[in-house]
Write a protein that holds these residues in place. Structure first.
Motif, PDB file in Angstrom:
ATOM      1  N   TRP A   1      -4.503   4.614   3.640  1.00  0.00           N
ATOM      2  CA  TRP A   1      -3.657   3.892   2.705  1.00  0.00           C
ATOM      3  C   TRP A   1      -4.399   3.505   1.448  1.00  0.00           C
ATOM      4  O   TRP A   1      -5.408   2.875   1.513  1.00  0.00           O
ATOM      5  N   SER A   2      -3.722   3.478   0.242  1.00  0.00           N
ATOM      6  CA  SER A   2      -4.369   3.229  -0.909  1.00  0.00           C
ATOM      7  C   SER A   2      -3.619   1.741  -1.205  1.00  0.00           C
ATOM      8  O   SER A   2      -2.313   1.570  -1.301  1.00  0.00           O
TER       9      SER A   2
ATOM     10  N   TRP B   1       4.990  11.633   4.873  1.00  0.00           N
ATOM     11  CA  TRP B   1       4.368  10.251   4.864  1.00  0.00           C
ATOM     12  C   TRP B   1       3.775   9.990   3.431  1.00  0.00           C
ATOM     13  O   TRP B   1       3.795   8.887   2.982  1.00  0.00           O
ATOM     14  N   VAL B   2       3.312  11.106   2.934  1.00  0.00           N
ATOM     15  CA  VAL B   2       2.451  10.895   1.750  1.00  0.00           C
ATOM     16  C   VAL B   2       3.320  10.200   0.679  1.00  0.00           C
ATOM     17  O   VAL B   2       4.238  10.920   0.326  1.00  0.00           O
ATOM     18  N   GLY B   3       2.710   9.120   0.182  1.00  0.00           N
ATOM     19  CA  GLY B   3       3.487   8.560  -1.093  1.00  0.00           C
ATOM     20  C   GLY B   3       4.575   7.431  -0.804  1.00  0.00           C
ATOM     21  O   GLY B   3       5.010   6.720  -1.354  1.00  0.00           O
ATOM     22  N   ARG B   4       4.793   7.301   0.813  1.00  0.00           N
ATOM     23  CA  ARG B   4       5.457   6.320   1.122  1.00  0.00           C
ATOM     24  C   ARG B   4       4.917   4.914   1.011  1.00  0.00           C
ATOM     25  O   ARG B   4       3.583   4.745   1.185  1.00  0.00           O
ATOM     26  N   LEU B   5       5.502   3.679   0.966  1.00  0.00           N
ATOM     27  CA  LEU B   5       5.068   2.617   0.677  1.00  0.00           C
ATOM     28  C   LEU B   5       5.194   1.829   1.887  1.00  0.00           C
ATOM     29  O   LEU B   5       6.323   1.659   2.465  1.00  0.00           O
ATOM     30  N   ALA B   6       4.513   0.670   2.071  1.00  0.00           N
ATOM     31  CA  ALA B   6       4.590  -0.270   3.084  1.00  0.00           C
ATOM     32  C   ALA B   6       3.842  -1.517   2.721  1.00  0.00           C
ATOM     33  O   ALA B   6       2.808  -1.368   1.890  1.00  0.00           O
TER      34      ALA B   6
ATOM     35  N   ALA C   1       0.781  -1.199  -0.103  1.00  0.00           N
ATOM     36  CA  ALA C   1       0.017  -0.059   0.015  1.00  0.00           C
ATOM     37  C   ALA C   1       0.833   1.122  -0.140  1.00  0.00           C
ATOM     38  O   ALA C   1       2.135   1.109   0.267  1.00  0.00           O
ATOM     39  N   LYS C   2       0.312   2.162  -0.308  1.00  0.00           N
ATOM     40  CA  LYS C   2       0.955   3.641  -0.383  1.00  0.00           C
ATOM     41  C   LYS C   2      -0.020   4.697   0.364  1.00  0.00           C
ATOM     42  O   LYS C   2      -1.044   4.645   0.458  1.00  0.00           O
TER      43      LYS C   2
ATOM     44  N   VAL D   1      -7.616  -3.682  -5.025  1.00  0.00           N
ATOM     45  CA  VAL D   1      -6.538  -2.716  -5.527  1.00  0.00           C
ATOM     46  C   VAL D   1      -7.339  -1.399  -5.482  1.00  0.00           C
ATOM     47  O   VAL D   1      -8.296  -1.277  -6.091  1.00  0.00           O
ATOM     48  N   GLY D   2      -6.608  -0.076  -5.307  1.00  0.00           N
ATOM     49  CA  GLY D   2      -6.942   1.154  -5.334  1.00  0.00           C
ATOM     50  C   GLY D   2      -8.102   1.520  -4.262  1.00  0.00           C
ATOM     51  O   GLY D   2      -8.513   2.739  -4.135  1.00  0.00           O
ATOM     52  N   ARG D   3      -8.559   0.516  -3.409  1.00  0.00           N
ATOM     53  CA  ARG D   3      -9.377   1.067  -2.420  1.00  0.00           C
ATOM     54  C   ARG D   3      -8.684   1.897  -1.154  1.00  0.00           C
ATOM     55  O   ARG D   3      -7.355   1.444  -1.072  1.00  0.00           O
ATOM     56  N   ILE D   4      -9.348   2.505  -0.578  1.00  0.00           N
ATOM     57  CA  ILE D   4      -8.706   3.041   0.754  1.00  0.00           C
ATOM     58  C   ILE D   4      -9.064   2.301   2.050  1.00  0.00           C
ATOM     59  O   ILE D   4     -10.234   2.118   2.198  1.00  0.00           O
TER      60      ILE D   4
END
Length: 126
Positions: free
Chosen positions: A40-41, A88-93, A19-20, A48-51
Motif C-alpha cells: 500500500w502506498s 487490485w493495483v491502483g485501488r483505494l482504501a 492508501a492506494k 505520505v508516499g511510504r509503502i
C-alpha cells in the motif's frame, strides 16, 4: 570528502490513512495456501508516499475477512471467485496501521467514498 547520514528507517505512524494499492505478489504459505502480499502506498498523513505491506491468506477460516477485502477493492467476492491480485493495483482504501514488534502492519482496510479520499484529520468510523 566524507559526510554523515542516518540510514535507519523511521517507523510508520499508527493510525488510519487513505492508501492506494501500489503492487501485489502471489505466493504460497508453508502449508501451500494461496497468499497475496499487498504493498500500500500512503496518500495522506505524516508518512505520505511510504509503502506498508499486508499479507492476505485465502483459507476457509478467513472467508469473511477475504470477502470483505475483495469487496473493499471492488473485486468479485462470494462463492467460487477467481482472485486476480493484479486487478487490485491502483485501488483505494483506508488502511489501519498498527505498530508491532516486527514493524508497522496493515491490520484492517475499509472502503473510501468515490467522491473524495478523506484526510487523516477526518472522523473515520470503525
Amino acid at each position: 570528502m566524507s559526510f554523515t547520514v542516518n540510514l535507519t528507517e523511521t517507523p510508520l505512524r499508527a493510525g488510519t490513512f487513505p492508501a492506494k494499492v501500489h503492487s501485489t505478489r502471489e505466493i504460497k504459505t508453508k502449508k501451500g495456501d494461496p497468499m497475496v502480499f499487498v504493498d500500500w502506498s500512503l496518500l495522506d498523513g505524516p508518512d505520505v508516499g511510504r509503502i506498508v505491506s499486508q499479507g492476505i491468506v485465502f483459507v476457509p477460516q478467513m472467508v469473511s475477512r477475504n470477502n470483505h477485502i475483495l469487496r473493499v477493492l471492488g473485486q468479485p467476492h462470494g462463492a467460487d471467485v477467481q482472485v486476480d491480485p493484479d486487478a487490485w493495483v491502483g485501488r483505494l482504501a483506508l488502511v489501519k496501521i498498527v505498530l508491532e514488534a516486527q514493524g508497522s502492519q496493515v491490520v484492517e482496510i475499509t472502503s473510501v467514498g468515490t467522491d473524495a479520499v478523506p484526510t487523516q484529520d477526518e472522523e473515520i468510523p470503525f
